[in-house]
Design an enzyme around this catalytic site. Structure first.
Site, PDB file in Angstrom:
ATOM      1  N   HIS A 167      24.479  34.119 -55.957  1.00  0.00           N
ATOM      2  CA  HIS A 167      23.401  35.110 -55.917  1.00  0.00           C
ATOM      3  C   HIS A 167      23.905  36.499 -55.530  1.00  0.00           C
ATOM      4  O   HIS A 167      24.841  36.641 -54.745  1.00  0.00           O
ATOM      5  CB  HIS A 167      22.259  34.665 -54.997  1.00  0.00           C
TER       6      HIS A 167
ATOM      7  N   GLU B 133      17.681  34.970 -54.131  1.00  0.00           N
ATOM      8  CA  GLU B 133      17.944  33.698 -53.448  1.00  0.00           C
ATOM      9  C   GLU B 133      17.367  33.706 -52.048  1.00  0.00           C
ATOM     10  O   GLU B 133      16.809  32.703 -51.591  1.00  0.00           O
ATOM     11  CB  GLU B 133      19.461  33.443 -53.389  1.00  0.00           C
ATOM     12  N   GLU B 134      17.505  34.830 -51.362  1.00  0.00           N
ATOM     13  CA  GLU B 134      17.119  34.898 -49.956  1.00  0.00           C
ATOM     14  C   GLU B 134      15.619  34.802 -49.739  1.00  0.00           C
ATOM     15  O   GLU B 134      15.160  34.607 -48.619  1.00  0.00           O
ATOM     16  CB  GLU B 134      17.649  36.189 -49.329  1.00  0.00           C
TER      17      GLU B 134
ATOM     18  N   HIS C  24      23.846  36.549 -42.145  1.00  0.00           N
ATOM     19  CA  HIS C  24      22.557  37.251 -42.151  1.00  0.00           C
ATOM     20  C   HIS C  24      22.493  38.313 -41.058  1.00  0.00           C
ATOM     21  O   HIS C  24      21.461  38.511 -40.408  1.00  0.00           O
ATOM     22  CB  HIS C  24      21.383  36.273 -42.012  1.00  0.00           C
TER      23      HIS C  24
END
Length: 336
Positions: A62, A200-201, A311
């Site tokens: 991604h 994706e996140e 993250h």
């Protein structure tokens, strides 16, 4: 590989706003493959190999990263934000950010500690308590530079640290994008599809669409995963360890992976003399969760890079693991 990764990580591209990353990738793969961009913004590429396999093979990663989006502007000129993807407020507080297409500089702030009650000081802040200070005197001045819906990205800062490690935002999953670019720039034995996917996140959305289009039989998902080999984490709580090679999971919260491909990954790593490890916790998830249930089902495996402080604006990865991951995936594509 490291040049590709650094250039990718220095780009900003939260979920739904991946255009800078997409444009860079297209420049790198043009002339090496056929490709198209679908309506959601995924890049779907096809690389002609020496042979056409009996089954359709897909490699996917991604393009998007976690970040924030502006949802309100206070009268005092500070910006209220909502998270895009999973971010802990403590990882964001005090960090420099860039806002909107013009990439206006700002810093993420919150209520000053001396204005908090004893109970509030003992709690972790929430995202709703954060704001972005761009130096505006009031709402009217802020509105000259910022619009509601603008992206808020951590300020890029790619560095080499220690003995063979890198520090950067967006290693998740610009690592996977870098590996796929390098594979596309090489000669491959078998025809292979590659998808650089969006969002994706925020729910594996791009992968779901791209996998439906490609309709693969087998998929290899490239990702970054949490390494907690830091003080305070013992035994299985470390999840995976940097320097021990790529991470091949047997299960996470969105996928039970193909046992056949799981065994193939470890057998391949042993044969080519590289380390390989699995995760010691059933946690997290990735685009495999959307891909493996597409159409009639897809045999799927994920090969992930161990990344500390994932993250956050300061993920840390080991160059040895990056190189081993590339070698493993390239060899697996010969054997699948």
């Amino acid at each position: 590989m490291m040049r590709l990764l650094s250039e990718l990580c220095l780009l900003n591209g939260i979920s739904g706003d991946e255009s800078r990353v997409r444009e860079y990738i297209i420049r790198q793969i043009e002339g090496f493959c056929e490709y198209k961009v679908d309506n959601l913004g995924n890049i779907i590429a096809f690389k002609k190999g020496e042979l056409t396999p009996g089954k359709r093979i897909l490699v996917s990663a991604h393009m998007d990263e976690v970040g924030f989006i502006v949802n309100y502007i206070n009268d005092d000129g500070n910006l209220k934000i909502s998270s895009v993807g999973g971010i802990e407020a403590t990882a964001a507080l005090g960090k420099r950010v860039l806002v909107g297409e013009s990439e206006i500089s700002g810093v993420i702030g919150s209520v000053a500690v001396h204005n908090l009650s004893k109970e509030e000081r003992e709690k972790s802040p929430s995202i709703s308590a954060l704001c972005v200070d761009i130096g505006a005197e009031n709402k009217e001045e802020a509105e000259k530079f910022v619009n509601l819906g603008d992206s808020v990205c951590f300020e890029p800062d790619f560095q080499e640290i220690g003995n063979g490690k890198i520090l950067s935002k967006a290693i998740d999953d610009r690592f996977g994008c870098a590996v796929m670019i390098k594979l596309l720039q090489c000669e491959l034995k078998y025809d292979t599809y590659f998808t650089f996917v969006v969002q994706e996140e925020t729910g594996l959305r791009g992968a779901k669409v791209a996998a439906y289009t490609v309709n693969p039989d087998v998929a290899v998902v490239l990702e970054a995963t949490t390494a907690s080999d830091i003080p305070g984490a013992d035994n299985e709580k470390k999840v995976c360890v940097q320097g021990n090679g790529p991470v091949v999971s047997f299960m996470d919260r969105s996928t039970i992976y193909s046992r056949e491909l799981y065994k193939l990954a470890f057998d391949t790593a042993k044969d080519i003399g590289i380390p390989c490890q699995t995760k010691t916790m059933i946690a997290g998830g990735n685009d495999a969760g959307a891909i493996h249930t597409t159409r009639g089902g897809v045999k799927t495996i994920a090969v992930s890079l161990p990344c500390r402080y994932i993250h956050s604006p300061s993920g840390v990865a080991d160059v040895r693991d990056i190189e081993s991951s590339y070698k493993l995936v390239k060899e697996m594509l010969q054997r699948i």
